[in-house]
Design a protein around this motif. Sequence first.
Motif: not given
Length: 187
Positions: A14-33
Motif C-alpha cells: 500500500q505504501e509503495a502504491t501511494r509513493i508511486a501515485n505521488e512520484a514524478d519519476d523513478i528516481a524520485g520514488a526510489g529512495l522512499p520505496v
Amino acid sequence: MPKDRELVLVSLLQEATRIANEADDIAGAGLPVIRAVCAATGWSAGHLCLPDPRDRRVFVSTDIWYEDDPGSFAGLRAAIEGFRFTFGGGIVGQAARSGRPVWSPDVTKDGNFIRSPLAGALDGVGAAIAFPVIARGVASAVLEFFTHEPVEPDARLLEIMADVGIQLGRVADRMAASQALRWPPPT
C-alpha cells in the motif's frame, strides 16, 4: 506466515502504491520505496539501478542508497559506485532480463554476485535481492536490497516485491505517456 508479518507486507504494498501515485519519476520514488521496503522487511540497505541512457540493456548503480545504519555497507557502496550491470549479468542484470525478483541467499557463495571480486564488495554483506521495476513490459529500473547475514528465499516476500515493482512501473508508464503527449515538441 504470522498474521502480523502478512499485515506488514500488505502495508508495504500500500505504501509503495501511494509513493508511486505521488512520484514524478523513478528516481524520485526510489529512495522512499527503498526506505519503506527496509523498514517493512528488516533488510538493512537498498539502492537503485537505472538503465544507461545510451544503452538501456545496461543498468548502472546510482547514488540513491539507504542504509539503516549509515556506513555499514560502505565497502559495497564504494566498490560498486557507477558499476554497470549487463543485461543478464549478476542479480541486477538477471532481474532486468527476466522481469522477476532474483534472490542471493549468501553472496559469498553465489557466483552470480558478480561484484564479489571487487575490493570491499562483500564487507558485511550476507544476502541480496534484486527486483525489477516493470513499465511497458520491460525493466525501467532495478531495486537491490542487502542484509548482513545470509537469508533463505521467502516466497511471500518475493511476491510482494514483484508487486511493488509493478506499482513503481506505473511511474515510468506515466512519464512515457506524458512524453508521448508532448511529441512532437512545439516549434
